[in-house]
Design an enzyme around this catalytic site. Structure first.
Site, mmCIF file in Angstrom:
data_model
loop_
_atom_site.group_PDB
_atom_site.id
_atom_site.type_symbol
_atom_site.label_atom_id
_atom_site.label_comp_id
_atom_site.label_asym_id
_atom_site.label_seq_id
_atom_site.Cartn_x
_atom_site.Cartn_y
_atom_site.Cartn_z
ATOM 1 N N HIS A 36 -9.963 1.718 0.214
ATOM 2 C CA HIS A 36 -9.476 2.343 1.390
ATOM 3 C C HIS A 36 -10.618 2.077 2.320
ATOM 4 O O HIS A 36 -11.467 2.446 1.371
ATOM 5 C CB HIS A 36 -9.365 3.658 0.725
ATOM 6 C CG HIS A 36 -7.489 4.309 0.611
ATOM 7 N ND1 HIS A 36 -6.955 3.078 -0.982
ATOM 8 C CD2 HIS A 36 -6.768 4.158 1.091
ATOM 9 C CE1 HIS A 36 -6.017 4.223 -0.621
ATOM 10 N NE2 HIS A 36 -5.444 4.814 0.373
ATOM 11 N N GLY B 184 -9.352 8.408 -2.243
ATOM 12 C CA GLY B 184 -10.224 9.430 -1.887
ATOM 13 C C GLY B 184 -11.177 9.831 -0.574
ATOM 14 O O GLY B 184 -10.955 9.356 0.097
ATOM 15 N N HIS C 227 1.593 4.862 -2.648
ATOM 16 C CA HIS C 227 0.439 6.271 -3.295
ATOM 17 C C HIS C 227 2.025 6.361 -4.738
ATOM 18 O O HIS C 227 2.557 6.948 -3.755
ATOM 19 C CB HIS C 227 0.076 6.548 -2.856
ATOM 20 C CG HIS C 227 -1.508 6.833 -2.350
ATOM 21 N ND1 HIS C 227 -2.666 6.233 -3.508
ATOM 22 C CD2 HIS C 227 -1.632 5.775 -0.401
ATOM 23 C CE1 HIS C 227 -3.584 5.860 -2.311
ATOM 24 N NE2 HIS C 227 -3.337 5.712 -1.335
ATOM 25 N N ASP D 1 1.238 8.927 -6.563
ATOM 26 C CA ASP D 1 1.941 10.167 -6.226
ATOM 27 C C ASP D 1 2.131 10.824 -5.170
ATOM 28 O O ASP D 1 2.469 12.125 -4.903
ATOM 29 C CB ASP D 1 0.289 11.046 -6.860
ATOM 30 C CG ASP D 1 -0.372 10.377 -6.238
ATOM 31 O OD1 ASP D 1 -0.784 9.349 -6.039
ATOM 32 O OD2 ASP D 1 -1.818 11.113 -6.560
ATOM 33 N N HIS E 113 0.946 -1.126 -0.048
ATOM 34 C CA HIS E 113 0.019 -0.145 0.018
ATOM 35 C C HIS E 113 0.812 1.911 0.165
ATOM 36 O O HIS E 113 1.046 1.591 1.004
ATOM 37 C CB HIS E 113 -0.767 -0.053 1.495
ATOM 38 C CG HIS E 113 -1.719 0.991 1.272
ATOM 39 N ND1 HIS E 113 -3.351 0.921 1.707
ATOM 40 C CD2 HIS E 113 -1.888 2.495 0.933
ATOM 41 C CE1 HIS E 113 -3.519 2.321 1.514
ATOM 42 N NE2 HIS E 113 -3.095 2.947 1.332
ATOM 43 N N GLU F 84 -11.407 4.564 7.409
ATOM 44 C CA GLU F 84 -9.848 5.321 7.713
ATOM 45 C C GLU F 84 -11.088 6.479 7.742
ATOM 46 O O GLU F 84 -10.572 7.002 9.342
ATOM 47 C CB GLU F 84 -9.336 5.766 6.665
ATOM 48 C CG GLU F 84 -7.802 6.700 6.637
ATOM 49 C CD GLU F 84 -7.311 7.435 5.167
ATOM 50 O OE1 GLU F 84 -7.771 6.849 4.453
ATOM 51 O OE2 GLU F 84 -6.307 7.621 5.440
ATOM 52 N N ASP G 120 1.406 3.889 2.993
ATOM 53 C CA ASP G 120 0.679 5.157 2.026
ATOM 54 C C ASP G 120 1.596 5.616 1.515
ATOM 55 O O ASP G 120 1.378 5.889 0.298
ATOM 56 C CB ASP G 120 0.520 5.676 3.125
ATOM 57 C CG ASP G 120 -1.167 5.995 3.450
ATOM 58 O OD1 ASP G 120 -2.172 5.257 1.882
ATOM 59 O OD2 ASP G 120 -2.667 6.786 3.946
HETATM 60 ZN ZN LIG Z 1 -3.928 4.670 0.908
#
Ligand SMILES: [Zn+2]
Length: 341
Positions: free
Chosen positions: A200, A173, A18, A20, A16, A203, A281
């Site tokens: 996701h 998102g 990202h 970007d 997991h 959270e 993350d």
């Molecule tokens: Zn994430």
């Protein structure tokens, strides 16, 4: 005696992270210069500190930092470079396997198609894999704020790229007030196309979001799952079905899902027999490597070496790859562990 150096040497897998959120500050400076884009800082270390999200009030503020990196990921060259560097950085942290997630639609603002974005990512990852020996795969994300038709398109392109390195489909998102089931048709397409599914969930929203991810969106794994403990019956279901939880301790601290690392539920989840693994993350926005996360779990939550190795194995076992690929990786992992012992 468990040390940070020992954790760094352990063969690891990250499921997991990202795309970007994992650029090098030096690369951001280079790309911004080439694009004529003005950044808040012109020094790499100052920019690194700026990009580290330690003052976000919530998930929405956390995500705001990504506007800078996304603006720079609009050409095949930039995407390929970032992909290659991610693999190089993964090798430095002794990752043998990596799943990088990204919403390719974010890179279509400058005119690229989703396929061109995926092709550029794959070129960078394949080149990095050849050079550094990190098996790297893609998880395509759609975003909760998108119209469901966009999610369907991302799911269809993901299935089309399944044999080329896209192994999973995810929904990311802002979670609060945006239930994942709205995008159910996209998840149906991903499942029928044999992709792994992670969502996701749990959270910024509670266990109802996790339940919807599992029962409406067919989640094989959960991104975060931090608030799962609020529903003991669902927690037992996740344990019994062996649904892997991709835990991100530092990120959860930054978005104030938990008040302190010592209070993170991952300790309880492991103690209760749930299948958990650690992940970062984002390397840049979270400001951590996978080694840092395991070290934090040791120092703040008392995870032993045996428990850390179990969580590492859980990542390899939960990876969205074929059984022969998994067996080949596990062979490498066992050989490296034996060499360290
Ligand atoms: Zn994430």
């Amino acid at each position: 005696m468990l040390t940070r150096e020992l954790i760094a040497r352990l063969p690891k897998a990250e499921l997991h992270v990202h795309f970007d959120g994992s650029l090098r500050p030096e690369t951001i400076l280079d790309l911004a210069r080439a694009n004529g884009m003005t950044l808040p800082h012109s020094d790499a270390e100052a920019l690194r500190a700026y990009m580290l999200v330690d003052d976000a009030r919530d998930l929405e503020e956390y995500l705001a930092r990504f506007t800078i990196t996304i603006a720079l990921l609009q050409t095949p060259e930039a995407i390929e470079r970032v992909a290659y560097e991610i693999v190089e950085d993964a090798a430095r942290d002794n990752l043998l396997y990596l799943e990088v997630r990204y919403c390719p639609v974010l890179s279509t603002e400058g005119g690229l198609t989703i396929d061109q974005v995926l092709d550029a990512q794959l070129r960078g990852f394949e080149c990095g894999d050849r050079e550094f020996g990190v098996v790297t795969r893609i998880i395509n994300c759609s975003l909760r704020n998108y119209h469901p038709a966009v999610s369907i398109e991302v799911a269809e392109r993901s299935v089309a790229y399944h044999d080329r390195g896209v192994v999973g489909f995810d929904l990311a998102g802002g979670e609060a007030g945006r239930p994942p089931g709205v995008h159910r048709e996209a998840f149906d397409i991903a499942r029928r196309g044999y992709l792994g599914i992670t969502v996701h969930a749990g959270e910024a929203a509670g266990p109802e979001s996790i339940a919807e991810a599992i029962f409406e969106c067919h989640a094989n794994r959960l991104g975060h799952g931090t608030r799962l403990r609020e529903d003991p019956a669902l927690m037992n279901y996740v344990r019994d079905r062996r649904i892997l939880i991709e835990t991100n301790i530092t990120s959860n601290l930054q978005t104030h899902v938990v008040a302190s690392a010592a209070e993170h539920p991952v300790r309880e989840y492991l103690d209760r027999g749930l299948k958990v693994t650690l992940s970062t993350d984002s390397w840049l926005m979270s400001g951590v490597s996978l080694t840092d996360e395991y070290w934090l779990a040791h120092t703040e939550l008392g995870f032993t070496r045996k428990e850390i190795e179990l969580m590492i194995f859980n990542a390899f076992r939960g990876a969205f790859i074929s059984r022969p690929e998994r067996q080949a990786l596990l062979k490498r992992v066992r050989a490296e562990l034996a060499a360290i012992a």
